[in-house]
Design a protein around this motif. Structure first.
Motif, PDB file in Angstrom:
ATOM      1  N   PHE A  87     107.673  67.218  -7.083  1.00  0.00           N
ATOM      2  CA  PHE A  87     106.913  68.561  -6.338  1.00  0.00           C
ATOM      3  C   PHE A  87     107.948  69.547  -7.078  1.00  0.00           C
ATOM      4  O   PHE A  87     107.537  71.290  -7.078  1.00  0.00           O
ATOM      5  CB  PHE A  87     107.279  68.349  -5.117  1.00  0.00           C
ATOM      6  CG  PHE A  87     106.507  67.010  -4.132  1.00  0.00           C
ATOM      7  CD1 PHE A  87     104.516  67.588  -4.794  1.00  0.00           C
ATOM      8  CD2 PHE A  87     106.629  66.332  -4.313  1.00  0.00           C
ATOM      9  CE1 PHE A  87     104.046  66.540  -3.667  1.00  0.00           C
ATOM     10  CE2 PHE A  87     105.918  65.199  -3.812  1.00  0.00           C
ATOM     11  CZ  PHE A  87     103.880  65.519  -2.994  1.00  0.00           C
ATOM     12  N   MET A  88     108.898  69.777  -7.401  1.00  0.00           N
ATOM     13  CA  MET A  88     110.162  70.387  -7.848  1.00  0.00           C
ATOM     14  C   MET A  88     109.108  71.304  -9.396  1.00  0.00           C
ATOM     15  O   MET A  88     109.307  71.971  -9.485  1.00  0.00           O
ATOM     16  CB  MET A  88     111.151  70.767  -8.570  1.00  0.00           C
ATOM     17  CG  MET A  88     112.006  70.559  -6.378  1.00  0.00           C
ATOM     18  SD  MET A  88     111.318  72.171  -6.075  1.00  0.00           S
ATOM     19  CE  MET A  88     112.161  72.750  -6.629  1.00  0.00           C
ATOM     20  N   THR A  92     107.278  74.447 -10.704  1.00  0.00           N
ATOM     21  CA  THR A  92     107.448  75.212 -11.559  1.00  0.00           C
ATOM     22  C   THR A  92     106.463  75.615 -12.112  1.00  0.00           C
ATOM     23  O   THR A  92     106.736  76.569 -12.318  1.00  0.00           O
ATOM     24  CB  THR A  92     108.842  74.577 -12.722  1.00  0.00           C
ATOM     25  OG1 THR A  92     109.620  74.165 -12.131  1.00  0.00           O
ATOM     26  CG2 THR A  92     108.608  75.193 -13.719  1.00  0.00           C
ATOM     27  N   GLY A  93     105.221  75.164 -12.091  1.00  0.00           N
ATOM     28  CA  GLY A  93     104.274  75.188 -12.863  1.00  0.00           C
ATOM     29  C   GLY A  93     103.508  76.286 -12.354  1.00  0.00           C
ATOM     30  O   GLY A  93     102.554  77.496 -12.896  1.00  0.00           O
ATOM     31  N   VAL A  94     103.590  77.066 -11.078  1.00  0.00           N
ATOM     32  CA  VAL A  94     102.900  77.258 -10.016  1.00  0.00           C
ATOM     33  C   VAL A  94     103.612  79.107  -9.841  1.00  0.00           C
ATOM     34  O   VAL A  94     103.259  79.543 -10.272  1.00  0.00           O
ATOM     35  CB  VAL A  94     103.101  77.300  -8.061  1.00  0.00           C
ATOM     36  CG1 VAL A  94     102.667  78.139  -7.077  1.00  0.00           C
ATOM     37  CG2 VAL A  94     102.250  75.295  -8.204  1.00  0.00           C
ATOM     38  N   LYS A 304     103.348  70.158 -14.789  1.00  0.00           N
ATOM     39  CA  LYS A 304     103.769  71.239 -14.630  1.00  0.00           C
ATOM     40  C   LYS A 304     102.285  72.013 -14.546  1.00  0.00           C
ATOM     41  O   LYS A 304     101.841  72.733 -14.364  1.00  0.00           O
ATOM     42  CB  LYS A 304     104.752  71.795 -15.379  1.00  0.00           C
ATOM     43  CG  LYS A 304     104.851  73.569 -15.715  1.00  0.00           C
ATOM     44  CD  LYS A 304     106.327  73.299 -16.996  1.00  0.00           C
ATOM     45  CE  LYS A 304     106.379  74.600 -17.007  1.00  0.00           C
ATOM     46  NZ  LYS A 304     107.275  74.780 -17.885  1.00  0.00           N
ATOM     47  N   GLU A 305     101.049  71.223 -15.551  1.00  0.00           N
ATOM     48  CA  GLU A 305      99.561  71.454 -15.649  1.00  0.00           C
ATOM     49  C   GLU A 305      99.365  71.811 -14.735  1.00  0.00           C
ATOM     50  O   GLU A 305      97.972  72.195 -14.008  1.00  0.00           O
ATOM     51  CB  GLU A 305      99.480  71.119 -16.392  1.00  0.00           C
ATOM     52  CG  GLU A 305      99.949  71.149 -17.778  1.00  0.00           C
ATOM     53  CD  GLU A 305     101.517  70.229 -18.200  1.00  0.00           C
ATOM     54  OE1 GLU A 305     101.694  69.741 -17.233  1.00  0.00           O
ATOM     55  OE2 GLU A 305     101.878  70.666 -19.425  1.00  0.00           O
ATOM     56  N   ILE A 306      99.630  70.486 -13.361  1.00  0.00           N
ATOM     57  CA  ILE A 306      99.062  70.166 -12.339  1.00  0.00           C
ATOM     58  C   ILE A 306      99.131  71.498 -11.660  1.00  0.00           C
ATOM     59  O   ILE A 306      98.439  72.639 -10.774  1.00  0.00           O
ATOM     60  CB  ILE A 306      99.007  69.073 -10.600  1.00  0.00           C
ATOM     61  CG1 ILE A 306      98.801  68.280 -11.760  1.00  0.00           C
ATOM     62  CG2 ILE A 306      99.067  69.604  -9.685  1.00  0.00           C
ATOM     63  CD1 ILE A 306      99.677  66.723 -11.007  1.00  0.00           C
ATOM     64  N   GLY A 307     100.727  72.389 -11.287  1.00  0.00           N
ATOM     65  CA  GLY A 307     100.719  73.733 -10.893  1.00  0.00           C
ATOM     66  C   GLY A 307     100.389  75.193 -11.471  1.00  0.00           C
ATOM     67  O   GLY A 307      99.856  75.736 -10.766  1.00  0.00           O
ATOM     68  N   MET A 308      99.671  74.622 -12.975  1.00  0.00           N
ATOM     69  CA  MET A 308      99.248  75.923 -13.083  1.00  0.00           C
ATOM     70  C   MET A 308      97.622  76.304 -12.894  1.00  0.00           C
ATOM     71  O   MET A 308      97.363  76.922 -12.793  1.00  0.00           O
ATOM     72  CB  MET A 308      99.462  75.815 -14.452  1.00  0.00           C
ATOM     73  CG  MET A 308     100.392  76.038 -15.556  1.00  0.00           C
ATOM     74  SD  MET A 308     101.245  75.260 -17.191  1.00  0.00           S
ATOM     75  CE  MET A 308     103.153  76.118 -17.092  1.00  0.00           C
ATOM     76  N   LEU A 330      93.019  65.480 -12.660  1.00  0.00           N
ATOM     77  CA  LEU A 330      94.019  66.198 -14.626  1.00  0.00           C
ATOM     78  C   LEU A 330      94.578  64.317 -15.330  1.00  0.00           C
ATOM     79  O   LEU A 330      94.826  63.592 -14.308  1.00  0.00           O
ATOM     80  CB  LEU A 330      95.363  66.129 -15.161  1.00  0.00           C
ATOM     81  CG  LEU A 330      95.436  68.342 -14.937  1.00  0.00           C
ATOM     82  CD1 LEU A 330      94.433  69.000 -13.945  1.00  0.00           C
ATOM     83  CD2 LEU A 330      96.637  69.183 -14.655  1.00  0.00           C
ATOM     84  N   PRO A 331      93.996  63.969 -16.422  1.00  0.00           N
ATOM     85  CA  PRO A 331      94.358  62.983 -17.722  1.00  0.00           C
ATOM     86  C   PRO A 331      95.803  62.567 -17.293  1.00  0.00           C
ATOM     87  O   PRO A 331      97.234  63.025 -16.925  1.00  0.00           O
ATOM     88  CB  PRO A 331      94.677  63.142 -19.013  1.00  0.00           C
ATOM     89  CG  PRO A 331      94.875  64.086 -19.238  1.00  0.00           C
ATOM     90  CD  PRO A 331      94.030  65.238 -17.623  1.00  0.00           C
TER      91      PRO A 331
END
Length: 340
Positions: A87-88, A92-94, A304-308, A330-331
């Protein structure tokens, strides 16, 4: 909009008592039952403070459209606030995506923190524009947030009335178990947790594991299904107990890398060699998984991409996108190392 008098009437107390509860005033004695009635009334009526600060904040809009936008985040955690690298990495992505658009996170809370009604009220007493929600939350808290926050984007939550960003939990389990089957294993166990669900068997990852075993004509031994409640210490203990029975599988699919590494610890303490005697594959590909001993085979989740992507969808909503809620998957990919 509800008033403090409405809260007092519903809770059957005076407005002064309501004020003391909201301000955590301990000068005057009151029972826990009274305090709980007030918080129940606050939640039920969706009461918020109408303060001068709120009115003044609206005048700041003239300094720019972004100045009045507040975006918060609710983390999913098991024990400590910042102990889960999965989750961290999402966080970070967020943060990076928000900063690239000129925003920042106004606050970070956890599910357990919001179960404290005073914390819940204080956090959302001011106007919040958007929220990144990493935990499903119980129905009472979630409905309160839905009334308080106009735009919420979930990350792998079970809420279908908001946008959700994540990965296919069922498919990753199929991918992991299929890999173990290809390696010749027929006795395969499962390690995971139930979360808010009543049973571990209700989780998508368990159902993917079970279906893949069933499709291969293999049975699932219930003794090899370990509910560790996402706690590393519990996982080590339960794996160790299973090892001592001398009736353990030749492979495990662990529904998180942290649990996989805890299982490695439990096997190592019982003198069981990985992967010669028992193979393990994890899920998420957190940074430390490549440094476990031996390095952990896993399924890579683009955290990270999930957060973005969650931020992108949230900003679209804030900017006026009012289409039906969507689910973005996401893949994922198999990462082979030395534990299988």
């Amino acid at each position: 909009m509800s008033t403090i008098r409405d809260v007092a009437h519903l809770a059957k107390v005076s407005t002064a008592t309501v004020s003391r509860v909201l301000n955590n005033d301990t000068k005057y004695k009151m029972t826990d039952e009274t305090r709980e009635r007030v918080w129940q009334a606050v939640t039920q009526l969706n009461y918020t403070i109408s303060s001068k600060q709120k009115r003044q904040s609206s005048t700041k809009e003239q300094h720019g459209a972004k100045s009045h936008i507040k975006i918060g985040c609710v983390l999913s955690v098991t024990k400590n606030k910042y102990n889960d690298p999965y989750f961290m990495s999402i966080l970070t992505g967020v943060e990076e995506r928000l900063l690239s658009h000129g925003y920042s996170i106004s606050f970070i809370r956890t599910g357990p923190e919001l179960e404290d009604k005073q914390m819940l009220f204080n956090t959302f007493s001011e106007s919040i524009t958007g929220l990144i929600l990493m935990e499903t939350l119980n129905s009472e808290i979630y409905e309160y947030l839905r009334k308080q926050v106009p735009h919420i984007v979930g990350i792998d939550t079970d809420r279908s009335d908001i946008d959700n960003i994540g990965y296919d939990h069922y498919n990753v389990a199929t991918m992991a178990v299929s890999h173990l089957l290809e390696k010749g294993h027929t006795k395969i166990g499962f390690i995971g947790g139930r979360g808010l669900k009543r049973s571990i068997k209700e989780s998508s990852r368990y159902r993917g594991y079970y279906a893949t075993m069933h499709a291969a004509g293999l049975s699932v031994n219930p003794d090899w299904v370990i509910d560790c409640m996402w706690d590393e210490a519990v996982c080590i203990e339960k794996v160790s107990e299973l090892c001592k029975t001398n009736n353990y599988p030749t492979a495990f699919f662990a529904a998180s890398d942290l649990m996989a590494m805890a299982a490695l610890n439990g096997l190592y303490s019982n003198g069981i060699i990985v992967p010669n005697e028992v193979a393990i594959i994890g899920l998420s590909n957190i940074e430390v998984s490549k440094y476990s001993n031996p390095p952990l085979s896993t399924i890579d989740v683009p955290t990270k991409e999930i957060g973005m992507v969650a931020v992108d969808v949230l900003l679209e909503r804030i900017n006026g996108n009012d289409l039906l809620p969507k689910k973005v998957i996401l893949p994922t990919r198999l990462v082979l190392r030395n534990t299988t």
